[in-house]
Design a protein around this motif. Structure first.
Motif: not given
Length: 175
Positions: A3-26, A38-40
Motif C-alpha cells: 500500500e502506498f501513500e496518496r496524500h501530498p507531503i509538505a517539504g519535498t526535499p531536493r534530489v539527493g537529500e534524505y527525506w526525513a520521516g519517509q525512509g529514503g533519499i529523494y 506519477p510518483y516521488h
C-alpha cells in the motif's frame, strides 16, 4: 499487496537529500508509465551486498514489467521460488516506512541517473525485472553496457525503493 501513500507531503526535499520521516533519499518524480500516476521515488539509504536474484532456471514471467517494481516484487515473493534480492527489499524498513520493494529496470535507471553517487561503479545492481528463466535485468554503472546477468550471480547488490504518489497539490501551476 504493498500500500502506498496518496496524500501530498509538505517539504519535498531536493534530489539527493534524505527525506526525513519517509525512509529514503529523494530521487525525483517517476513519470507516468502505462497509465499510472506519477510518483516521488525514494532510494533506500542502505544496500544489500552479495545477494543473488534467485529462481535460476525458473520462469517468473509475471515479473517482467520494466516500470512497475512493486508489482514485480509482489510476483517474485508469491511465486514459490526463492528470491533473496526481492525479499531483502520487501523486508527493508526505515523511519517506520515498510512499503519498500526491489525497483524495476526503469526505476533503477532513474535512481542511478538522479543519484549516481549512491551506486558503486564496480558493482552489479539487481532490478525486479526478469529477462528470461536464467537472467534478470539490472545494471552496472561502469562503461560496460550490460543489461542482464545470470540470476544465480552471488555477488549482486540491491537497493530498495518506495513511492509516494504525486497529488495535484504537489504540482506547480502557473496562472
Amino acid at each position: 499487496m504493498i500500500e502506498f501513500e496518496r496524500h501530498p507531503i509538505a517539504g519535498t526535499p531536493r534530489v539527493g537529500e534524505y527525506w526525513a520521516g519517509q525512509g529514503g533519499i529523494y530521487a525525483g518524480i517517476m513519470p507516468d508509465y502505462e497509465g499510472t500516476q506519477p510518483y516521488h521515488l525514494l532510494l533506500s539509504a542502505d544496500e544489500a551486498v552479495d545477494v543473488e536474484w534467485g529462481g535460476y532456471a525458473q520462469s517468473d514471467s509475471s515479473a517482467r514489467s520494466e516500470s512497475n517494481g512493486a508489482e514485480n516484487t509482489d510476483h517474485l515473493l508469491q511465486c514459490g521460488h526463492r528470491h533473496p534480492a526481492a525479499r531483502w527489499a520487501a523486508d527493508y524498513q526505515k523511519d517506520g516506512q515498510t512499503d519498500f520493494y526491489l525497483p524495476s529496470e526503469r526505476e533503477l535507471a532513474m535512481a542511478a541517473a538522479s543519484l549516481p553517487d549512491q551506486f558503486s561503479r564496480s558493482q552489479w545492481y539487481w532490478s525486479s525485472t526478469e529477462h528470461s528463466p536464467t537472467e534478470a535485468r539490472g545494471a552496472n554503472f561502469n562503461s560496460m553496457p550490460l543489461k542482464q546477468t545470470f540470476k544465480s550471480y552471488l555477488y549482486g547488490h540491491a537497493r530498495a525503493v518506495r513511492r509516494i504518489f504525486v497529488s495535484e497539490r504537489d504540482t506547480v501551476t502557473s496562472s
